[in-house]
Design a protein around this motif. Structure first.
Motif, PDB file in Angstrom:
ATOM      1  N   LEU A 140      -5.870  -2.753   0.501  1.00  0.00           N
ATOM      2  CA  LEU A 140      -6.519  -2.397  -0.761  1.00  0.00           C
ATOM      3  C   LEU A 140      -6.961  -0.936  -0.761  1.00  0.00           C
ATOM      4  CD1 LEU A 140      -8.703  -5.617  -1.215  1.00  0.00           C
ATOM      5  CD2 LEU A 140      -6.623  -5.040  -2.485  1.00  0.00           C
ATOM      6  N   ALA A 141      -7.533  -0.490   0.358  1.00  0.00           N
ATOM      7  CA  ALA A 141      -8.001   0.902   0.445  1.00  0.00           C
ATOM      8  C   ALA A 141      -6.832   1.881   0.380  1.00  0.00           C
ATOM      9  CB  ALA A 141      -8.790   1.098   1.739  1.00  0.00           C
ATOM     10  N   ALA A 142      -5.699   1.505   0.953  1.00  0.00           N
ATOM     11  CA  ALA A 142      -4.531   2.396   0.944  1.00  0.00           C
ATOM     12  C   ALA A 142      -4.043   2.670  -0.469  1.00  0.00           C
ATOM     13  CB  ALA A 142      -3.414   1.793   1.785  1.00  0.00           C
ATOM     14  N   HIS A 143      -4.295   1.730  -1.373  1.00  0.00           N
ATOM     15  CA  HIS A 143      -3.865   1.893  -2.768  1.00  0.00           C
ATOM     16  C   HIS A 143      -5.045   2.156  -3.701  1.00  0.00           C
ATOM     17  CE1 HIS A 143       0.311   0.712  -1.967  1.00  0.00           C
ATOM     18  NE2 HIS A 143      -0.182  -0.180  -1.125  1.00  0.00           N
ATOM     19  N   ASP A 144      -6.215   2.384  -3.138  1.00  0.00           N
ATOM     20  CA  ASP A 144      -7.417   2.683  -3.922  1.00  0.00           C
ATOM     21  C   ASP A 144      -7.671   1.601  -4.966  1.00  0.00           C
ATOM     22  OD1 ASP A 144      -9.681   4.103  -4.643  1.00  0.00           O
ATOM     23  OD2 ASP A 144      -8.620   5.396  -6.057  1.00  0.00           O
ATOM     24  N   VAL A 145      -7.654   0.350  -4.520  1.00  0.00           N
ATOM     25  CA  VAL A 145      -7.797  -0.803  -5.401  1.00  0.00           C
ATOM     26  C   VAL A 145      -9.010  -1.613  -4.966  1.00  0.00           C
ATOM     27  CG1 VAL A 145      -6.776  -3.064  -5.897  1.00  0.00           C
ATOM     28  CG2 VAL A 145      -5.405  -1.003  -6.148  1.00  0.00           C
TER      29      VAL A 145
ATOM     30  N   TYR B 288       3.405  -7.116  -2.907  1.00  0.00           N
ATOM     31  CA  TYR B 288       3.219  -7.241  -4.358  1.00  0.00           C
ATOM     32  C   TYR B 288       2.240  -6.236  -4.936  1.00  0.00           C
ATOM     33  CZ  TYR B 288      -0.993 -10.293  -3.690  1.00  0.00           C
ATOM     34  OH  TYR B 288      -2.216 -10.812  -3.364  1.00  0.00           O
ATOM     35  N   LEU B 289       1.288  -5.730  -4.147  1.00  0.00           N
ATOM     36  CA  LEU B 289       0.333  -4.777  -4.714  1.00  0.00           C
ATOM     37  C   LEU B 289       1.011  -3.488  -5.179  1.00  0.00           C
ATOM     38  CD1 LEU B 289      -2.461  -3.925  -5.505  1.00  0.00           C
ATOM     39  CD2 LEU B 289      -2.950  -3.360  -3.119  1.00  0.00           C
ATOM     40  N   PRO B 290       1.836  -2.830  -4.357  1.00  0.00           N
ATOM     41  CA  PRO B 290       2.510  -1.625  -4.889  1.00  0.00           C
ATOM     42  C   PRO B 290       3.462  -1.940  -6.036  1.00  0.00           C
ATOM     43  CG  PRO B 290       3.319  -2.189  -2.692  1.00  0.00           C
ATOM     44  CD  PRO B 290       2.117  -3.037  -2.937  1.00  0.00           C
ATOM     45  N   ARG B 291       4.042  -3.132  -6.048  1.00  0.00           N
ATOM     46  CA  ARG B 291       4.929  -3.489  -7.164  1.00  0.00           C
ATOM     47  C   ARG B 291       4.134  -3.627  -8.459  1.00  0.00           C
ATOM     48  NH1 ARG B 291       8.783  -8.465  -6.228  1.00  0.00           N
ATOM     49  NH2 ARG B 291       9.399  -7.762  -8.330  1.00  0.00           N
TER      50      ARG B 291
END
Length: 281
Positions: A116-121, A262-265
């Motif tokens: 989550l942190a890697a994608h700032d989510v 699925y998060l980056p998608r």
């Protein structure tokens, strides 16, 4: 009355007013400095040389007013007792919410937090009290990193089979642990297995929490494989959707791997992953 008599009388009146002003200032200063738990005593009248010294000081009541006229402070509105949980969230555009239940688990929760942190989510974590009590550092980390920590009862029971006092204990103990870990009590709760009843809604509201369900169930607890979990999220993706996943309660390695896919998608598909705002009405 001649001019000299008039001036003498005027000086006397001014001197008397100064003495009264000094006495009032001394009384005001004592009232402001008094301990709230102690009775307020009247100030003794100033006299003699002390009055002359006080008269030459600025009037304290002019600098520090006793009363103000600011806005009236009101506490938070009481939580409305719902009859069903929220299943979707309102938001502009393609907004979705990711939720993870049953943790925290030191084997899987840190990996989910890193992704989550890697994608700032930001996401929501509905924690079980007995897990949170043993992993307060992870609960604190969730809150520090901007995630919402929700209440998922103490031991994950079927609430519909418990007495009201037992339901209250399950929920209150968990809120106490969350508050101890991160300084704030949870304002969202989720019934284990999605089994809601009147007692759960009422007690949750009494404890200041809103109920949140889900729209898309990944069924990751059945260990169907990371690709199947990913497909279920992508197939169910839509504005306002709440996704149910798990970070504890068994082997959640598939859930961890699926999130990485699925998060980056979702983000590439212009979905905005967010957390809901508290509803008061």
């Amino acid at each position: 009355m001649n001019k000299d008599q008039f001036l003498s009388r005027r000086k006397a009146l001014l001197a008397g007013a100064a003495v009264l002003g000094a006495a009032g200032a001394a009384g005001a200063a004592q009232l402001l400095a008094a301990d709230p738990g102690s009775p307020v005593r009247s100030a003794a009248p100033a006299a003699g040389a002390q009055a002359n010294r006080l008269a030459r000081k600025p009037s304290a009541y002019r600098l520090q007013p006793i009363a103000g006229y600011g806005p009236v402070r009101r506490g938070p509105a009481p939580t409305l007792v719902r009859h069903e949980p929220f299943l979707r969230v309102a938001g502009r555009g393609r907004t979705m919410v990711l939720t993870f239940d049953d943790g925290p688990d030191p084997r899987y929760t840190p990996e989910i937090l890193r992704t989550l942190a890697a994608h700032d989510v930001h996401a929501m974590f509905f924690v079980c009290g007995e897990m949170a009590a043993d992993n307060k550092d992870l609960v604190r980390r969730m809150a520090d990193e901007g995630h919402v920590v929700g209440n998922h009862t103490w031991s994950h029971p079927l609430l519909t089979r418990l007495s009201r006092s037992a339901v209250h204990s399950e929920m209150e103990r968990t809120s106490d642990v969350v508050e101890d870990a991160c300084g704030e009590r949870p304002v969202w709760f989720r019934a284990p297995y999605g089994a809601w009843n009147r007692a759960a809604f009422q007690i949750g509201a009494d404890l200041g929490m809103e109920p949140l369900g889900w729209t898309v169930d990944t069924l990751d607890w059945t260990a169907p494989g990371a690709r199947t979990i990913e497909s279920r999220v992508m197939d169910g993706a839509a504005p306002g959707v709440v996704v149910l996943g798990h970070d504890a309660g068994g082997d959640r390695s598939q859930s961890v791997r699926a999130l990485r896919e699925y998060l980056p998608r979702l983000l590439d598909s212009d979905y905005r992953i967010t957390v809901p705002r508290r509803q008061y009405t």
